[in-house]
Write an enzyme that holds these catalytic residues in place. Sequence first.
Site, PDB file in Angstrom:
ATOM      1  CG  ASP A   4     -19.897 -13.540 -10.690  1.00 12.37           C
ATOM      2  OD1 ASP A   4     -20.442 -12.964  -9.728  1.00 12.37           O
ATOM      3  OD2 ASP A   4     -19.082 -13.002 -11.453  1.00 12.37           O
ATOM      4  CG  HIS A  46     -19.255 -12.936 -19.558  1.00 13.75           C
ATOM      5  ND1 HIS A  46     -18.475 -11.986 -20.173  1.00 13.75           N
ATOM      6  CD2 HIS A  46     -20.344 -12.267 -19.079  1.00 13.75           C
ATOM      7  CE1 HIS A  46     -19.064 -10.799 -20.069  1.00 13.75           C
ATOM      8  NE2 HIS A  46     -20.190 -10.944 -19.420  1.00 13.75           N
ATOM      9  N   GLY A  77     -19.176 -14.981 -15.051  1.00 17.14           N
ATOM     10  CA  GLY A  77     -20.117 -13.872 -15.246  1.00 17.14           C
ATOM     11  C   GLY A  77     -21.543 -14.313 -15.553  1.00 17.14           C
ATOM     12  CG  ASP A 116     -24.135  -8.133 -22.469  1.00 15.65           C
ATOM     13  OD1 ASP A 116     -25.120  -8.868 -22.286  1.00 15.65           O
ATOM     14  OD2 ASP A 116     -23.422  -7.683 -21.544  1.00 15.65           O
ATOM     15  CG  HIS A 162     -20.956  -7.001 -18.739  1.00 19.09           C
ATOM     16  ND1 HIS A 162     -22.324  -7.009 -18.598  1.00 19.09           N
ATOM     17  CD2 HIS A 162     -20.435  -6.522 -17.583  1.00 19.09           C
ATOM     18  CE1 HIS A 162     -22.631  -6.562 -17.373  1.00 19.09           C
ATOM     19  NE2 HIS A 162     -21.504  -6.254 -16.748  1.00 19.09           N
ATOM     20  CE1 TYR A 219     -27.883 -10.318 -15.432  1.00 14.26           C
ATOM     21  CE2 TYR A 219     -26.889  -8.325 -16.358  1.00 14.26           C
ATOM     22  CZ  TYR A 219     -26.924  -9.705 -16.224  1.00 14.26           C
ATOM     23  OH  TYR A 219     -26.005 -10.479 -16.894  1.00 14.26           O
TER      24      TYR A 219
HETATM   25 ZN   LIG Z   1     -23.813  -8.070 -19.660  1.00 12.40          ZN
END
Ligand SMILES: [Zn+2]
Length: 404
Positions: free
Chosen positions: A125, A167, A175, A203, A205, A332
């Site tokens: 990652d 992260h 991450g 976000d 996540h 992304y």
């Molecule tokens: Zn994210």
Amino acid sequence: MSEQIHHLLDTIIDKVCDNEAIETAPGGRVKRTVGYVFSKQLFLHCNRLPKVKGRALLVHELIRAYGLIEKCRPIESIAANDCQMRSFHSQEFLDFVRKVGQNMTEDEDQTDEEFISDEFGIGYDCPPLPQLYDLMTHIAGSSISAADAIATKRCDIAINWFGGWHHSQRDEASGYCYTNDIVFAILHLLSHGFDKVLYVDLDLHHSDGVENAFAHSNKVLTLSFHKYEMGFFPGTGHTSDVGFGSKGRYHSINIPLNDGITDECYVDLFKKVMDRIQLCYKTQVIVCQSGADGLNGDPMNAFNLTIDGYSECIKYLISMNKPLILVGGGGYHLMNTARLWTALTACALNETLDDDIPDHSCFLAYRPSYELHIEAGLRPNLNSKQYIDSVLDKTFKNLSFINN
Ligand SMILES: [Zn+2]
């Protein structure tokens, strides 16, 4: 992103970096002054991050194309020093990162097996990169610079789209995040006397790195809205994760969501949670991570959000009239991320943008629409009213235990 766009980015990057006009701003507070964090080195390091290669250029150029950068007060990004880096990360992690980066050249294949160890999270990652330690000091320093501009009252809203790496942990990259600039920004705010920091994370996540860093503290209230599903990274962020110890307990707030949430549902939930936080927590300063991976069209393919949904949330935070730091994060679909963060910059400046994207060096990347807005997604919303109500019930109950 297509090869053609990569080529376009390579051909114009030198031109962007010739722009050295951004300098440290003078002191003196003006109402709702918006600061914009930038430095040439920061820009170059962020632009080579493997998972979002070229994104920094797209974001910076689109904001500039709309004429917004000149409306902001410049904040020169200053790299963090070794001592600052040690204020969050462990010495062992920093030593490892320094060694990894020194042993690589720009030409080396980052996926070479010999470099993939996953020690300290440097692996698949977060692959090893040349000058990795330098990259980390610039990213960490960028949000410290934003926090410093707030702490010294040089601006009311500080924007750092190069930050938002939520992260990364004390002794681990994770991450796609090598370092945790947000933690550094909050530590800087705490060192300047703020002791009621509200951290809001939009976000897709869970903001595990920021939450873990302050899970024992009552000086930072972390609030994360995120997708929560078996097997989905990072796997944490349930409503029952509330922080630790006599001080930190109930100062971590988690809003776990299912796929398909719409602007209407998200904004309604956001406002209800924030209204309640305003009643029970005397926020002095807000740090907001605006990761764009919840947008419709993102390869994460989870939420149905559009720029309008995110903008409503940011407008709410601005309306609280507290010093505010806005940082980036995931995202992304690189062009949609640039669209979102440009629109949020306009929100901070209270400007309205034309939907037709202005001609600029990255214009062709926005085909076929060449428009700023993003259509809403059509995935079924798996967040029933009953589910949202149950999340709200638990959240309100947790918030009721906060003692100001
Ligand atoms: Zn994210």
